[in-house]
Scaffold this motif. Structure first.
Motif, PDB file in Angstrom:
ATOM      1  N   TRP A  68       0.833  -1.197   0.000  1.00  0.00           N
ATOM      2  CA  TRP A  68       0.000   0.000   0.000  1.00  0.00           C
ATOM      3  C   TRP A  68       0.868   1.247   0.000  1.00  0.00           C
ATOM      4  N   ALA A  69       1.945   1.216   0.797  1.00  0.00           N
ATOM      5  CA  ALA A  69       2.825   2.378   0.861  1.00  0.00           C
ATOM      6  C   ALA A  69       3.531   2.615  -0.473  1.00  0.00           C
ATOM      7  N   MET A  70       3.884   1.526  -1.185  1.00  0.00           N
ATOM      8  CA  MET A  70       4.616   1.689  -2.445  1.00  0.00           C
ATOM      9  C   MET A  70       3.742   2.296  -3.526  1.00  0.00           C
ATOM     10  N   SER A  71       2.447   1.982  -3.528  1.00  0.00           N
ATOM     11  CA  SER A  71       1.591   2.506  -4.591  1.00  0.00           C
ATOM     12  C   SER A  71       0.625   3.543  -4.055  1.00  0.00           C
ATOM     13  N   PHE A  72       1.047   4.260  -3.040  1.00  0.00           N
ATOM     14  CA  PHE A  72       0.168   5.228  -2.387  1.00  0.00           C
ATOM     15  C   PHE A  72      -0.217   6.373  -3.308  1.00  0.00           C
ATOM     16  N   ASP A  73       0.716   6.764  -4.216  1.00  0.00           N
ATOM     17  CA  ASP A  73       0.442   7.976  -4.997  1.00  0.00           C
ATOM     18  C   ASP A  73      -0.533   7.742  -6.146  1.00  0.00           C
ATOM     19  N   VAL A  74      -0.736   6.485  -6.566  1.00  0.00           N
ATOM     20  CA  VAL A  74      -1.693   6.279  -7.653  1.00  0.00           C
ATOM     21  C   VAL A  74      -3.037   5.776  -7.144  1.00  0.00           C
ATOM     22  N   LEU A  75      -3.104   5.439  -5.863  1.00  0.00           N
ATOM     23  CA  LEU A  75      -4.379   4.996  -5.316  1.00  0.00           C
ATOM     24  C   LEU A  75      -5.159   6.206  -4.842  1.00  0.00           C
ATOM     25  N   GLY A  76      -6.458   6.051  -4.714  1.00  0.00           N
ATOM     26  CA  GLY A  76      -7.286   7.209  -4.406  1.00  0.00           C
ATOM     27  C   GLY A  76      -7.576   7.363  -2.939  1.00  0.00           C
ATOM     28  N   LEU A  77      -8.590   8.177  -2.660  1.00  0.00           N
ATOM     29  CA  LEU A  77      -8.967   8.460  -1.277  1.00  0.00           C
ATOM     30  C   LEU A  77      -9.602   7.241  -0.621  1.00  0.00           C
ATOM     31  N   SER A  78     -10.378   6.465  -1.404  1.00  0.00           N
ATOM     32  CA  SER A  78     -11.100   5.335  -0.814  1.00  0.00           C
ATOM     33  C   SER A  78     -10.123   4.288  -0.293  1.00  0.00           C
ATOM     34  N   VAL A  79      -9.012   4.098  -1.016  1.00  0.00           N
ATOM     35  CA  VAL A  79      -8.020   3.112  -0.569  1.00  0.00           C
ATOM     36  C   VAL A  79      -7.348   3.599   0.700  1.00  0.00           C
ATOM     37  N   PHE A  80      -7.145   4.929   0.796  1.00  0.00           N
ATOM     38  CA  PHE A  80      -6.547   5.476   2.016  1.00  0.00           C
ATOM     39  C   PHE A  80      -7.446   5.197   3.213  1.00  0.00           C
ATOM     40  N   ILE A  81      -8.762   5.396   3.005  1.00  0.00           N
ATOM     41  CA  ILE A  81      -9.697   5.142   4.114  1.00  0.00           C
ATOM     42  C   ILE A  81      -9.706   3.663   4.469  1.00  0.00           C
ATOM     43  N   GLU A  82      -9.608   2.795   3.454  1.00  0.00           N
ATOM     44  CA  GLU A  82      -9.560   1.352   3.745  1.00  0.00           C
ATOM     45  C   GLU A  82      -8.325   0.982   4.542  1.00  0.00           C
ATOM     46  N   ALA A  83      -7.182   1.560   4.170  1.00  0.00           N
ATOM     47  CA  ALA A  83      -5.956   1.272   4.914  1.00  0.00           C
ATOM     48  C   ALA A  83      -6.059   1.811   6.333  1.00  0.00           C
ATOM     49  N   PHE A  84      -6.715   2.940   6.482  1.00  0.00           N
ATOM     50  CA  PHE A  84      -6.908   3.519   7.810  1.00  0.00           C
ATOM     51  C   PHE A  84      -7.749   2.596   8.677  1.00  0.00           C
ATOM     52  N   ILE A  85      -8.811   2.015   8.100  1.00  0.00           N
ATOM     53  CA  ILE A  85      -9.660   1.096   8.852  1.00  0.00           C
ATOM     54  C   ILE A  85      -8.868  -0.153   9.228  1.00  0.00           C
ATOM     55  N   PHE A  86      -7.993  -0.624   8.296  1.00  0.00           N
ATOM     56  CA  PHE A  86      -7.139  -1.780   8.586  1.00  0.00           C
ATOM     57  C   PHE A  86      -6.234  -1.498   9.771  1.00  0.00           C
ATOM     58  N   VAL A  87      -5.621  -0.307   9.765  1.00  0.00           N
ATOM     59  CA  VAL A  87      -4.730   0.047  10.877  1.00  0.00           C
ATOM     60  C   VAL A  87      -5.533   0.198  12.167  1.00  0.00           C
ATOM     61  N   LEU A  88      -6.768   0.703  12.063  1.00  0.00           N
ATOM     62  CA  LEU A  88      -7.611   0.830  13.258  1.00  0.00           C
ATOM     63  C   LEU A  88      -7.911  -0.527  13.874  1.00  0.00           C
ATOM     64  N   ILE A  89      -8.174  -1.536  13.027  1.00  0.00           N
ATOM     65  CA  ILE A  89      -8.450  -2.879  13.551  1.00  0.00           C
ATOM     66  C   ILE A  89      -7.231  -3.405  14.291  1.00  0.00           C
ATOM     67  N   LEU A  90      -6.030  -3.118  13.739  1.00  0.00           N
ATOM     68  CA  LEU A  90      -4.832  -3.576  14.432  1.00  0.00           C
ATOM     69  C   LEU A  90      -4.567  -2.779  15.691  1.00  0.00           C
ATOM     70  N   VAL A  91      -5.005  -1.506  15.719  1.00  0.00           N
ATOM     71  CA  VAL A  91      -4.848  -0.714  16.946  1.00  0.00           C
ATOM     72  C   VAL A  91      -5.728  -1.284  18.051  1.00  0.00           C
ATOM     73  N   VAL A  92      -6.876  -1.854  17.661  1.00  0.00           N
ATOM     74  CA  VAL A  92      -7.715  -2.534  18.666  1.00  0.00           C
ATOM     75  C   VAL A  92      -6.939  -3.671  19.307  1.00  0.00           C
ATOM     76  N   GLY A  93      -6.208  -4.446  18.477  1.00  0.00           N
ATOM     77  CA  GLY A  93      -5.369  -5.513  19.016  1.00  0.00           C
ATOM     78  C   GLY A  93      -4.268  -4.972  19.904  1.00  0.00           C
ATOM     79  N   LEU A  94      -3.700  -3.828  19.514  1.00  0.00           N
ATOM     80  CA  LEU A  94      -2.643  -3.215  20.319  1.00  0.00           C
ATOM     81  C   LEU A  94      -3.165  -2.790  21.679  1.00  0.00           C
ATOM     82  N   VAL A  95      -4.375  -2.184  21.692  1.00  0.00           N
ATOM     83  CA  VAL A  95      -4.961  -1.749  22.966  1.00  0.00           C
ATOM     84  C   VAL A  95      -5.223  -2.950  23.856  1.00  0.00           C
ATOM     85  N   TYR A  96      -5.659  -4.073  23.251  1.00  0.00           N
ATOM     86  CA  TYR A  96      -5.878  -5.297  24.035  1.00  0.00           C
ATOM     87  C   TYR A  96      -4.580  -5.779  24.659  1.00  0.00           C
TER      88      TYR A  96
END
Lengths: 106, 134
Positions: A68-96
């Protein structure tokens, strides 16, 4: 060396980085005194098990974020939001893990 | 990888041979630490196969995750085993072992006959117009 000549420096690095631990263990095996005892066969816990567990989870997280980081500049806003949700799910694991005390040093 | 023909084949055969030896080592070695390091060798061989198939990212991800994290976890778990309790008696075959051997040989041979006969080029999951990079 023999193949892929643009990777020459890499092969050199790999060979030296493999030889140093082999050399270290071999010389230590030659020079160190050998002592047998029942204590050597008992179970060993270094205390880093919890860190290895947390590392597995966040290593897989990171490997999924690399493409995702390598192709960040050609992907749009929706992919950014999806990656953000992915990181949020992992932050839930981190908080646990945090609340369970897995991040304590002692 | 774009290696010359014979070198590619030699690497594939070498990787396969070391993989088989490592797999046998995982199962047959009595010391569990040796068994865990042999599993690490198997995972490194799989990474070599991914390199030879031009999947560089998957190969490095395999090294990072399987060898670097999962194998390390397995070694930590094996360290909990008490060394004085390893079994020193000879491994004798049971009926369940024989049955499992038959099932595994059947699966191996059916895989060896079906995989070369399948037309893998006919399986196309994405069409060409869905590529993001232009």
């Amino acid at each position: 060396m023999f193949l892929l000549h643009e990777y020459d420096i890499f092969w050199t690095f790999l060979i030296i980085a493999s030889l140093i631990p082999i050399l270290v263990f071999w010389i230590s095996g030659l020079l160190a005194p050998v002592s047998k005892g029942p204590e050597k066969l008992s179970s060993y816990e270094s205390g880093y098990y919890m860190f290895a567990l947390v590392f597995v989870v966040f290593d897989v997280d990171t490997v999924f974020l690399y493409p995702w980081a390598m192709s960040f500049d050609v992907l749009g806003l929706s992919v950014f939001i999806e990656a953000f949700i992915f990181v949020l799910i992992l932050v839930v694991g981190l908080v646990y893990a945090w609340r369970k005390g897995a991040l304590e040093w002692s | 990888m774009d290696l010359p023909g014979p070198i590619h084949e030699i690497l594939v055969l070498f990787g396969g041979f070391v993989l088989l030896l490592g797999g046998l080592g995982v199962v047959l070695l009595t010391n569990p630490i040796y068994s865990a390091f042999s599993l690490g060798l198997v995972l490194v061989c799989m990474s070599l196969f991914y390199f030879l198939l031009n999947s560089y990212f998957v190969a490095v991800a395999q090294l990072l995750i399987y060898v670097g994290a999962i194998n390390v976890l397995i070694i930590f778990a094996v360290m909990f085993v008490n060394g004085l309790e390893w079994s020193k008696d000879k491994n004798s075959w049971t009926i369940g072992d024989g049955f499992t051997l038959l099932v595994c040989i059947t699966i191996t041979f059916s895989l060896m006959t079906t995989i070369p006969d399948t037309s893998w080029f006919g399986i196309l999951w994405t069409t060409r117009s869905n590529q993001i990079v232009e």
